[in-house]
Design an enzyme around this catalytic site. Sequence first.
Site, PDB file in Angstrom:
ATOM      1  N   GLU A   1     -11.745   1.261  17.872  1.00 19.74           N
ATOM      2  CA  GLU A   1     -12.807   1.196  16.900  1.00 19.74           C
ATOM      3  C   GLU A   1     -13.556  -0.126  17.074  1.00 19.74           C
ATOM      4  O   GLU A   1     -14.886  -0.101  16.771  1.00 19.74           O
ATOM      5  CB  GLU A   1     -12.236   1.225  15.338  1.00 19.74           C
ATOM      6  CG  GLU A   1     -11.332   0.083  14.944  1.00 19.74           C
ATOM      7  CD  GLU A   1     -11.006   0.129  13.573  1.00 19.74           C
ATOM      8  OE1 GLU A   1     -10.407   1.056  13.198  1.00 19.74           O
ATOM      9  OE2 GLU A   1     -11.396  -0.639  12.869  1.00 19.74           O
TER      10      GLU A   1
ATOM     11  N   ASP B   1      -8.584   6.879   9.150  1.00 21.18           N
ATOM     12  CA  ASP B   1      -9.711   5.706   8.608  1.00 21.18           C
ATOM     13  C   ASP B   1      -9.820   4.663   9.678  1.00 21.18           C
ATOM     14  O   ASP B   1     -10.493   3.744   9.567  1.00 21.18           O
ATOM     15  CB  ASP B   1      -9.261   5.380   7.287  1.00 21.18           C
ATOM     16  CG  ASP B   1     -10.072   4.046   6.619  1.00 21.18           C
ATOM     17  OD1 ASP B   1     -11.596   4.493   6.742  1.00 21.18           O
ATOM     18  OD2 ASP B   1      -9.802   3.003   6.596  1.00 21.18           O
TER      19      ASP B   1
ATOM     20  N   THR C   1      -4.178   5.361   7.525  1.00 19.44           N
ATOM     21  CA  THR C   1      -5.194   4.359   7.029  1.00 19.44           C
ATOM     22  C   THR C   1      -4.645   2.809   7.338  1.00 19.44           C
ATOM     23  O   THR C   1      -4.895   1.838   6.862  1.00 19.44           O
ATOM     24  CB  THR C   1      -5.365   4.161   5.515  1.00 19.44           C
ATOM     25  OG1 THR C   1      -4.004   4.232   4.870  1.00 19.44           O
ATOM     26  CG2 THR C   1      -5.911   5.364   5.067  1.00 19.44           C
TER      27      THR C   1
ATOM     28  N   ILE D   1       1.027  -1.093  -0.072  1.00 11.87           N
ATOM     29  CA  ILE D   1      -0.057   0.212   0.068  1.00 11.87           C
ATOM     30  C   ILE D   1       0.847   1.409  -0.031  1.00 11.87           C
ATOM     31  O   ILE D   1       0.620   2.140  -1.029  1.00 11.87           O
ATOM     32  CB  ILE D   1      -0.889   0.062   1.245  1.00 11.87           C
ATOM     33  CG1 ILE D   1      -1.931  -1.210   1.031  1.00 11.87           C
ATOM     34  CG2 ILE D   1      -1.664   1.325   1.367  1.00 11.87           C
ATOM     35  CD1 ILE D   1      -2.756  -1.375   2.258  1.00 11.87           C
TER      36      ILE D   1
ATOM     37  N   HIS E   1     -13.242   3.070   8.966  1.00 10.80           N
ATOM     38  CA  HIS E   1     -12.339   1.833   8.193  1.00 10.80           C
ATOM     39  C   HIS E   1     -12.980   1.140   7.140  1.00 10.80           C
ATOM     40  O   HIS E   1     -13.357   0.246   6.773  1.00 10.80           O
ATOM     41  CB  HIS E   1     -12.242   0.814   9.633  1.00 10.80           C
ATOM     42  CG  HIS E   1     -11.023  -0.204   9.221  1.00 10.80           C
ATOM     43  ND1 HIS E   1     -10.382  -0.702  10.357  1.00 10.80           N
ATOM     44  CD2 HIS E   1     -10.447  -0.743   8.161  1.00 10.80           C
ATOM     45  CE1 HIS E   1      -9.478  -1.472   9.795  1.00 10.80           C
ATOM     46  NE2 HIS E   1      -9.464  -1.488   8.334  1.00 10.80           N
ATOM     47  N   GLN E   2     -12.935   2.235   5.941  1.00 10.81           N
ATOM     48  CA  GLN E   2     -13.599   1.891   4.785  1.00 10.81           C
ATOM     49  C   GLN E   2     -12.393   2.147   3.557  1.00 10.81           C
ATOM     50  O   GLN E   2     -12.951   2.021   2.225  1.00 10.81           O
ATOM     51  CB  GLN E   2     -14.745   2.913   4.485  1.00 10.81           C
ATOM     52  CG  GLN E   2     -14.329   4.495   4.021  1.00 10.81           C
ATOM     53  CD  GLN E   2     -15.467   5.366   3.700  1.00 10.81           C
ATOM     54  OE1 GLN E   2     -16.372   5.664   4.400  1.00 10.81           O
ATOM     55  NE2 GLN E   2     -15.525   5.445   2.424  1.00 10.81           N
ATOM     56  N   ALA E   3     -11.275   2.309   4.049  1.00 13.01           N
ATOM     57  CA  ALA E   3     -10.188   2.429   2.947  1.00 13.01           C
ATOM     58  C   ALA E   3     -10.331   1.210   1.890  1.00 13.01           C
ATOM     59  O   ALA E   3     -10.008   1.359   0.747  1.00 13.01           O
ATOM     60  CB  ALA E   3      -8.705   2.629   3.312  1.00 13.01           C
ATOM     61  N   PHE E   4     -10.762  -0.003   2.346  1.00 17.86           N
ATOM     62  CA  PHE E   4     -10.537  -1.280   1.258  1.00 17.86           C
ATOM     63  C   PHE E   4     -11.868  -1.387   0.716  1.00 17.86           C
ATOM     64  O   PHE E   4     -11.737  -2.327  -0.357  1.00 17.86           O
ATOM     65  CB  PHE E   4     -10.494  -2.441   2.277  1.00 17.86           C
ATOM     66  CG  PHE E   4     -11.881  -2.495   3.142  1.00 17.86           C
ATOM     67  CD1 PHE E   4     -12.184  -2.251   4.294  1.00 17.86           C
ATOM     68  CD2 PHE E   4     -12.723  -3.527   2.591  1.00 17.86           C
ATOM     69  CE1 PHE E   4     -13.359  -2.229   5.033  1.00 17.86           C
ATOM     70  CE2 PHE E   4     -13.910  -3.844   3.282  1.00 17.86           C
ATOM     71  CZ  PHE E   4     -14.096  -3.100   4.231  1.00 17.86           C
TER      72      PHE E   4
ATOM     73  N   ARG F   1      -3.551   0.966  11.015  1.00 18.84           N
ATOM     74  CA  ARG F   1      -4.390   0.540  12.141  1.00 18.84           C
ATOM     75  C   ARG F   1      -4.348   1.570  13.226  1.00 18.84           C
ATOM     76  O   ARG F   1      -3.496   2.526  13.347  1.00 18.84           O
ATOM     77  CB  ARG F   1      -3.773  -0.843  12.830  1.00 18.84           C
ATOM     78  CG  ARG F   1      -3.988  -1.876  11.931  1.00 18.84           C
ATOM     79  CD  ARG F   1      -5.360  -2.458  12.146  1.00 18.84           C
ATOM     80  NE  ARG F   1      -5.571  -3.703  11.255  1.00 18.84           N
ATOM     81  CZ  ARG F   1      -5.898  -3.724   9.809  1.00 18.84           C
ATOM     82  NH1 ARG F   1      -6.287  -2.478   9.313  1.00 18.84           N
ATOM     83  NH2 ARG F   1      -6.057  -5.007   9.507  1.00 18.84           N
TER      84      ARG F   1
HETATM   85  P1  NAI Z   1       2.787  -4.776   3.654  1.00 20.09           P
HETATM   86  O1  NAI Z   1       3.496  -6.003   4.566  1.00 20.09           O
HETATM   87  O2  NAI Z   1       2.947  -5.059   2.212  1.00 20.09           O
HETATM   88  O3  NAI Z   1       3.975  -3.506   4.075  1.00 20.09           O
HETATM   89  C1  NAI Z   1       4.221  -3.167   5.215  1.00 20.09           C
HETATM   90  C2  NAI Z   1       5.532  -2.412   4.934  1.00 20.09           C
HETATM   91  O4  NAI Z   1       5.906  -2.063   6.434  1.00 20.09           O
HETATM   92  C3  NAI Z   1       6.689  -3.408   4.826  1.00 20.09           C
HETATM   93  O5  NAI Z   1       7.540  -2.855   3.580  1.00 20.09           O
HETATM   94  C4  NAI Z   1       7.669  -3.628   6.026  1.00 20.09           C
HETATM   95  O6  NAI Z   1       9.116  -3.672   5.688  1.00 20.09           O
HETATM   96  C5  NAI Z   1       7.292  -2.198   6.783  1.00 20.09           C
HETATM   97  N1  NAI Z   1       7.373  -2.405   8.029  1.00 20.09           N
HETATM   98  C6  NAI Z   1       6.957  -3.339   8.842  1.00 20.09           C
HETATM   99  N2  NAI Z   1       7.301  -2.962  10.305  1.00 20.09           N
HETATM  100  C7  NAI Z   1       8.188  -2.020  10.265  1.00 20.09           C
HETATM  101  C8  NAI Z   1       8.786  -1.355  11.034  1.00 20.09           C
HETATM  102  N3  NAI Z   1       8.661  -1.580  12.573  1.00 20.09           N
HETATM  103  N4  NAI Z   1       9.481   0.026  10.837  1.00 20.09           N
HETATM  104  C9  NAI Z   1       9.558   0.166   9.279  1.00 20.09           C
HETATM  105  N5  NAI Z   1       8.861  -0.278   8.555  1.00 20.09           N
HETATM  106  C10 NAI Z   1       8.134  -1.471   8.993  1.00 20.09           C
HETATM  107  O7  NAI Z   1       1.468  -4.413   3.925  1.00 20.09           O
HETATM  108  P2  NAI Z   1       0.454  -3.670   3.175  1.00 20.09           P
HETATM  109  O8  NAI Z   1      -0.412  -4.471   2.480  1.00 20.09           O
HETATM  110  O9  NAI Z   1       0.880  -2.357   2.545  1.00 20.09           O
HETATM  111  O10 NAI Z   1      -0.501  -3.090   4.544  1.00 20.09           O
HETATM  112  C11 NAI Z   1      -0.078  -2.194   5.503  1.00 20.09           C
HETATM  113  C12 NAI Z   1      -1.049  -2.110   6.438  1.00 20.09           C
HETATM  114  O11 NAI Z   1      -2.453  -1.488   6.032  1.00 20.09           O
HETATM  115  C13 NAI Z   1      -1.843  -3.389   6.944  1.00 20.09           C
HETATM  116  O12 NAI Z   1      -0.670  -4.132   7.750  1.00 20.09           O
HETATM  117  C14 NAI Z   1      -3.013  -3.018   7.558  1.00 20.09           C
HETATM  118  O13 NAI Z   1      -2.814  -2.661   8.917  1.00 20.09           O
HETATM  119  C15 NAI Z   1      -3.510  -1.852   6.963  1.00 20.09           C
HETATM  120  N6  NAI Z   1      -4.701  -1.964   6.046  1.00 20.09           N
HETATM  121  C16 NAI Z   1      -5.628  -1.059   6.199  1.00 20.09           C
HETATM  122  C17 NAI Z   1      -6.910  -1.164   5.459  1.00 20.09           C
HETATM  123  C18 NAI Z   1      -7.889  -0.317   5.751  1.00 20.09           C
HETATM  124  O14 NAI Z   1      -9.078  -0.574   5.268  1.00 20.09           O
HETATM  125  N7  NAI Z   1      -7.917   0.655   6.393  1.00 20.09           N
HETATM  126  C19 NAI Z   1      -6.913  -2.363   4.342  1.00 20.09           C
HETATM  127  C20 NAI Z   1      -5.737  -3.099   4.461  1.00 20.09           C
HETATM  128  C21 NAI Z   1      -4.711  -2.784   4.982  1.00 20.09           C
END
Ligand code: NAI
Length: 352
Positions: free
Chosen positions: A264, A259, A233, A155, A296-299, A235
């Site tokens: 929540e 978001d 967006t 993302i 929480h509607q980004a998805f 957590r």
């Molecule tokens: P991803 O796993 O592809 O990317 C996470 C990135 O964060 C990775 O590049 C990782 O190296 C980095 N990372 C992890 N821990 C770290 C730290 N302590 N310091 C620095 N970098 C760190 O995950 P993706 O798919 O991009 O999703 C990210 C987050 O978005 C999800 O974990 C979820 O919580 C949230 N999300 C929210 C949604 C919504 O509807 N609001 C929908 C989908 C995901």
Amino acid sequence: MEIAVFDTHRFDREALERANVRYGHRLEFLEPRLTSATAALAQGSGAVCSFVNDRVDAEALERIAAAGVRLVALRGAGYNHVDLAAAARLGIPVVRVPEYSPHAVAEHAIALLLALVRGIPRARDRVRDLNFSLEGLVGFDLHGKTAAVAGAGRIGKVAARILAGFGCRVLVYDRTPDPEIAALPGVRYTDLDEVYRESHVISLHVPLTPETHHLLDAAAFSRMRRGVYVVNTGRGALIDTRALIEALKSGKVGGAALDVYEEEEGIFFRDLSDQVLQDDVLARLLTFPNVLVTAHQAFLTREALDNIADTTLANVTAFERGEPLVNEVRAADVLGPALEGEDGPRAAPPAV
Ligand code: NAI
């Protein structure tokens, strides 16, 4: 296989039914969230399908196991609401949808940011009231500003590209830099120190882990540029909300587009419009003119919902056929081997 779908909403029921034409599972749609109190509703189902604000703790897992459940299929990417060590102990694999549309989430982050920076919600309210005054609606150009992306995974990478497209100078903070992103014009990896010191906008895309819990706390806000805009967006618990409120009151934070919210669970996804809001922190947050909250509607795009439904049902089918669970979240990978129990990582379960 019979799947008990907890916390069902019309949007995911429709998407799951559409996708299930290709899979033929028996879907039991349930309104309650999955918690230890509702786990017994899964009686007779081989799998539960869980949503983001379920509480899949050790007690809930023990109860669904007792009800005959053998698989937890998350219809989302995040798994911070699941006790993976307890699931491993009980021999219940947990599968998820690691990627469904990074564009959906990144585009929502930018939509929130633009709406907040340009005062769109306030402007809309005014115009509907035939108030065509522009007082108090002065925004700023994103072009030429420094925008930070914390967490450039699926993302965050999309968000970085969009911000670079606006002509922002993009600072990226991630523990695993990606050369492809580093090579984009106007994009540079750096540390949190520079992110806080330099950024006009900070957008959070790291997962919630013990390390990132309250990443933005009072100390972090104190290191930021005055008037910084914060977008979350990811957590809710990436931000200490009480510290954010103080930073908004002092003007240190110029705007917050959220978001997600750390408390929540039990609030978002529900219509509480005829009730008295019991959460004083959220209530305070909602009083700021420079805070924009979505629930929480980004998805929530058609593309993302169809992908979520398809991968979720494919995950269940793979389990049913004893095929490798490519989307399994293993406790050992996330928490370290000591927490998964003595058997270590498991092979895919036998065909059932
Ligand atoms: P991803 O796993 O592809 O990317 C996470 C990135 O964060 C990775 O590049 C990782 O190296 C980095 N990372 C992890 N821990 C770290 C730290 N302590 N310091 C620095 N970098 C760190 O995950 P993706 O798919 O991009 O999703 C990210 C987050 O978005 C999800 O974990 C979820 O919580 C949230 N999300 C929210 C949604 C919504 O509807 N609001 C929908 C989908 C995901």
